[in-house]
Structures are given as C-alpha cells and as structure tokens.
Design an enzyme around this catalytic site. Structure first.
Site, PDB file in Angstrom:
ATOM      1  N   LEU A 161      11.479  -6.734 -24.271  1.00 43.64           N
ATOM      2  CA  LEU A 161      11.327  -8.056 -23.669  1.00 43.64           C
ATOM      3  C   LEU A 161      10.073  -8.757 -24.169  1.00 43.64           C
ATOM      4  O   LEU A 161      10.127  -9.887 -24.644  1.00 43.64           O
ATOM      5  CB  LEU A 161      11.271  -7.933 -22.138  1.00 43.64           C
ATOM      6  CG  LEU A 161      10.920  -9.228 -21.395  1.00 43.64           C
ATOM      7  CD1 LEU A 161      12.134 -10.153 -21.354  1.00 43.64           C
ATOM      8  CD2 LEU A 161      10.424  -8.945 -19.981  1.00 43.64           C
ATOM      9  N   THR A 180       7.833   0.499 -24.847  1.00 45.19           N
ATOM     10  CA  THR A 180       7.726   1.927 -24.550  1.00 45.19           C
ATOM     11  C   THR A 180       8.989   2.673 -24.975  1.00 45.19           C
ATOM     12  O   THR A 180      10.099   2.154 -24.835  1.00 45.19           O
ATOM     13  CB  THR A 180       7.490   2.129 -23.046  1.00 45.19           C
ATOM     14  OG1 THR A 180       6.312   1.401 -22.659  1.00 45.19           O
ATOM     15  CG2 THR A 180       7.292   3.598 -22.705  1.00 45.19           C
ATOM     16  N   ARG A 223     -19.109  22.848  -7.467  1.00 49.46           N
ATOM     17  CA  ARG A 223     -20.361  22.490  -8.134  1.00 49.46           C
ATOM     18  C   ARG A 223     -21.538  22.625  -7.161  1.00 49.46           C
ATOM     19  O   ARG A 223     -21.588  21.947  -6.135  1.00 49.46           O
ATOM     20  CB  ARG A 223     -20.271  21.052  -8.649  1.00 49.46           C
ATOM     21  CG  ARG A 223     -21.555  20.489  -9.223  1.00 49.46           C
ATOM     22  CD  ARG A 223     -21.986  21.179 -10.481  1.00 49.46           C
ATOM     23  NE  ARG A 223     -23.031  20.423 -11.161  1.00 49.46           N
ATOM     24  CZ  ARG A 223     -23.782  20.918 -12.130  1.00 49.46           C
ATOM     25  NH1 ARG A 223     -23.590  22.168 -12.535  1.00 49.46           N
ATOM     26  NH2 ARG A 223     -24.698  20.173 -12.704  1.00 49.46           N
ATOM     27  N   GLY A 257     -19.939  13.460 -12.823  1.00 47.41           N
ATOM     28  CA  GLY A 257     -21.162  13.208 -13.590  1.00 47.41           C
ATOM     29  C   GLY A 257     -20.892  13.263 -15.084  1.00 47.41           C
ATOM     30  O   GLY A 257     -19.874  12.758 -15.565  1.00 47.41           O
ATOM     31  N   GLU A 308       3.890  -3.841 -16.022  1.00 46.36           N
ATOM     32  CA  GLU A 308       4.921  -4.211 -15.037  1.00 46.36           C
ATOM     33  C   GLU A 308       4.497  -5.427 -14.213  1.00 46.36           C
ATOM     34  O   GLU A 308       4.885  -5.592 -13.056  1.00 46.36           O
ATOM     35  CB  GLU A 308       5.227  -3.038 -14.096  1.00 46.36           C
ATOM     36  CG  GLU A 308       5.829  -1.827 -14.767  1.00 46.36           C
ATOM     37  CD  GLU A 308       7.335  -1.927 -14.952  1.00 46.36           C
ATOM     38  OE1 GLU A 308       7.926  -2.913 -14.492  1.00 46.36           O
ATOM     39  OE2 GLU A 308       7.904  -1.007 -15.566  1.00 46.36           O
TER      40      GLU A 308
END
Length: 388
Positions: free
Chosen positions: A125, A158, A275, A346, A370
């Site tokens: 399109l 796509t 972490r 980080g 879209e």
C-alpha cells in the site's frame, strides 16, 4: 466484557510463551545482528499452527478467533518483536485480504502454504507520498488484453522479499470515480502479484533502527503483467477493503506492543533483583521499585486496552475507536517501558546483546507503524464527533 482467558486460550498462550523462551529468545541476538529472518523458526511457527489461528479448519486453519492470534503475537513479542511482527503482518496483511476478498481459485492457489507458514505474503500500500493518505497513490494498473499492466513503487513492505514470499497484494489506481459533490478521485483496486512476476523487483532491504530481523523492502513495478483474474475483490474497492484490514491490524499491533512492554518489565525486574550495589539489590531502592511499579501499571493498562478492542471485534461490535486507542496506548507503553528498562540496566542496557537494548531500538516503530500516534488521535477525535 469478560477478560478472563478460557482454558484453551491459556494453553495457547503458555505454548507460545514457552516457544518464545526456548526457541526465539536464545537465537534473537544472532539473527538480529545478522539482519536476517530465520526461516527455520518461521517454519516451526507454521508447525504450531500460528499462521492459521483465526481461520476455519475447513480451509486449513486452526478454527480459533482473532483474539487468539493477538495472544500469540503478544507472547512472541516478549522475546522478539521482529518475529512477532512477521506473524502479525503475515496473517493480517498477507492472508486476511485473500481470505476475505479472494475468489475460490485465488484461495485455493495461495492459502494452503500461507496458512501453514510455508509461504509469506505482503501488502503493498505505502508509497513515498501515500501512507496515511492512500488517496495519493501513484501506482497504476491498466487493463490490456485481459492483463493488468502495473507500474509504480511501494515502500516499507513487510514480508515482501523473503525466500518464501509467494505473493504481494498491490494497491493501484485503476480509474476515477465521481464523489457525491461531483469531484473526481482516484479509484483504487487491489491486485495479486506473484513474487516471481517479471518486472516485479524487490529492492535492497532498509537499514532500519530496529526490527532488524523483520523483512522490509521497497518494491519497484515496471510493466508488471498479471492476469485480469488477479484482481482481489471488487474493482475500485481496494482502499475500502484495506480499511477493515487496517483497523483489525491495529489491535494485533497493540498486542505486539503489550508483549514488548511485558518483556521489558520481566527483564528489568529480573536484573533489579540480581544486581547488587552497596551490599543490596538495586530493586530494594525505592526509585527503582517505583519505576518497575509504573512499568507494571503500563502493561496492565495496555493489555486491558487491546483485550477490549479484540473482544469487541470477535463479538461483532464496533471497534474502530477502541482499536486506535489500543494502538496508541500500547505503543506508548512499549516505548516508555523500553526506556525505563534500559535505564535500570545502566551501561549494560546500552549493549545490543541485551534484550532491553533491542526493545529500545525496536519499540519506536510501535508509535509509527499501522498509523502514527497522531493518526490514532485523529481517529479517536472523529469518534467523539469532532473534525480534527
């Protein structure tokens, strides 16, 4: 509306999530870096029946509904948006137009392989001057000796250049029609163009910010000739037919964005617990905990938005405004969660090998594809009776 999943829907979601975690996620960094669509994974998705989810069993589908497709897209997007959009576009833009508007002959020719993931289809399109404004389409199709002769270019298409792409539906100007006020406007029709048609050229893939694995190309059509019988649907109804496909696609796109937002939350939550800084996990710090809480709230809001739109569609209720709301809210949730997740990681979040870095690059298109956020606001405004 009842938003609780049925046992069958929950089983589908669990199956696709497991596939995403065990098959898609471990390979995602490699094929993102190589910028290639892993056809072996697409084949496995076909074997799972994902491309046939919302189609009747009688034609080779799975006999589920559009909501089930959205659940599968969301589950895949947690791990990799490129793989998720390959399914979303493959069904919504590739299969749906042929299933909904194709002749018996067209369905028999194209659907068997498409429904099984053995082939992919695209929808041509967008053009340089015709995206949101499809009326500005320049591609033409002229009928000569029972053949359509097509000339023009398409952009951002796509699934148009893979090794298993079988056909691309192309919108083209086939004449003019008179409006109610007496003015004339372009008459758009949809025509099926097999991928091996002479004059149909798939140009080099784009160098994109994200969605590196998703197959996206510009197309050139020079004196492309296909039989008159390749007209898809009624003459002059190409744009009108596409609008329904676009409205439905926005819901699946919203599901994809929700999956991305969920994936960012899961990655950031895991990292925040693991972490340790100054003798304790960073998740025990209030400012990190509050970031994660907001991320969870965004996921919850996004999921409710797309569930609502999808279930309205499934139950035959008007859903156009809800689809635009879902697309906008979910896209923004994905982008916001990707930014926050990257911040929580980080310096490690700036490394492409990390899933949050990929989500950060990938998520921006969720506010553009879209229909941009601005287009969604226009649709929502019109739903309120405004003319913005």
């Amino acid at each position: 509306m009842n938003y609780e999943l049925t046992p069958e829907q929950q089983e589908l979601q669990n199956t696709v999530e497991a596939f995403a975690d065990e098959v898609v996620a471990p390979a995602a960094y490699q094929y993102d870096t190589e910028r290639r669509l892993p056809l072996d994974i697409i084949a496995q998705m076909g074997d799972l029946g994902l491309f046939g989810l919302p189609f009747p069993v009688e034609i080779g589908g799975q006999g589920k509904d559009y909501f089930s497709l959205c659940l599968a897209v969301e589950a895949l997007a947690r791990a990799d948006q490129s793989i998720a959009v390959t399914l979303e576009a493959g069904v919504g833009l590739g299969i749906q137009p042929i299933y909904r508007h194709g002749t018996d002959e067209q369905k028999e020719r194209w659907l068997p392989d498409l429904l099984r993931g053995r082939a992919l289809a695209g929808f041509g399109l967008t053009e340089a001057e015709a995206g949101s404004d499809a009326g500005a389409t320049k591609t033409t199709a002229v009928l000569e000796d029972a053949e359509w002769v097509i000339n023009g270019t398409k952009q951002f298409i796509t699934n148009s250049g893979t090794a298993i792409t079988s056909v691309v539906t192309v919108t083209a100007v086939t004449g003019e029609s008179r409006n109610a006020d007496g003015t004339m406007s372009a008459e758009l029709s949809s025509i099926l163009v097999p991928a091996d048609t002479p004059g149909f050229t798939v140009e080099a893939s784009y160098d994109k910010v994200g969605w590196h694995t998703s197959d996206t190309h510009p197309l050139t059509l020079v004196d492309v000739r296909v039989p008159e019988s390749n007209l898809l649907g009624e003459l002059g109804r190409g744009y009108a037919n596409f609008l329904r496909v676009l409205d439905e696609g926005r819901i699946a796109f919203a599901a994809l964005a929700t999956g991305a937002a969920q994936g960012c939350l899961e990655e950031a939550l895991r990292y925040a617990k693991e972490r340790n800084v100054f003798g304790r996990s960073i998740g025990s710090n209030q400012h990190i905990a509050f970031k994660l809480a907001k991320m969870q709230a965004r996921v919850h809001q996004a999921r409710l938005c797309y569930y609502d739109a999808a279930l309205k569609l499934v139950h035959g209720k008007p859903f156009k405004t809800e689809a635009s709301i879902a697309k906008m809210v979910c896209g923004e949730a994905a982008m916001d969660n990707a930014r926050e997740a990257t911040q929580i990681f980080g310096g490690y979040g700036f490394l492409n090998e990390n899933a949050v870095a990929r989500h950060y690059r990938d998520s921006k298109i969720l506010e553009i594809g879209e229909g941009t956020t601005e287009v969604q606001l226009m649709v929502i405004s019109r739903g309120l009776g405004l003319t913005a």
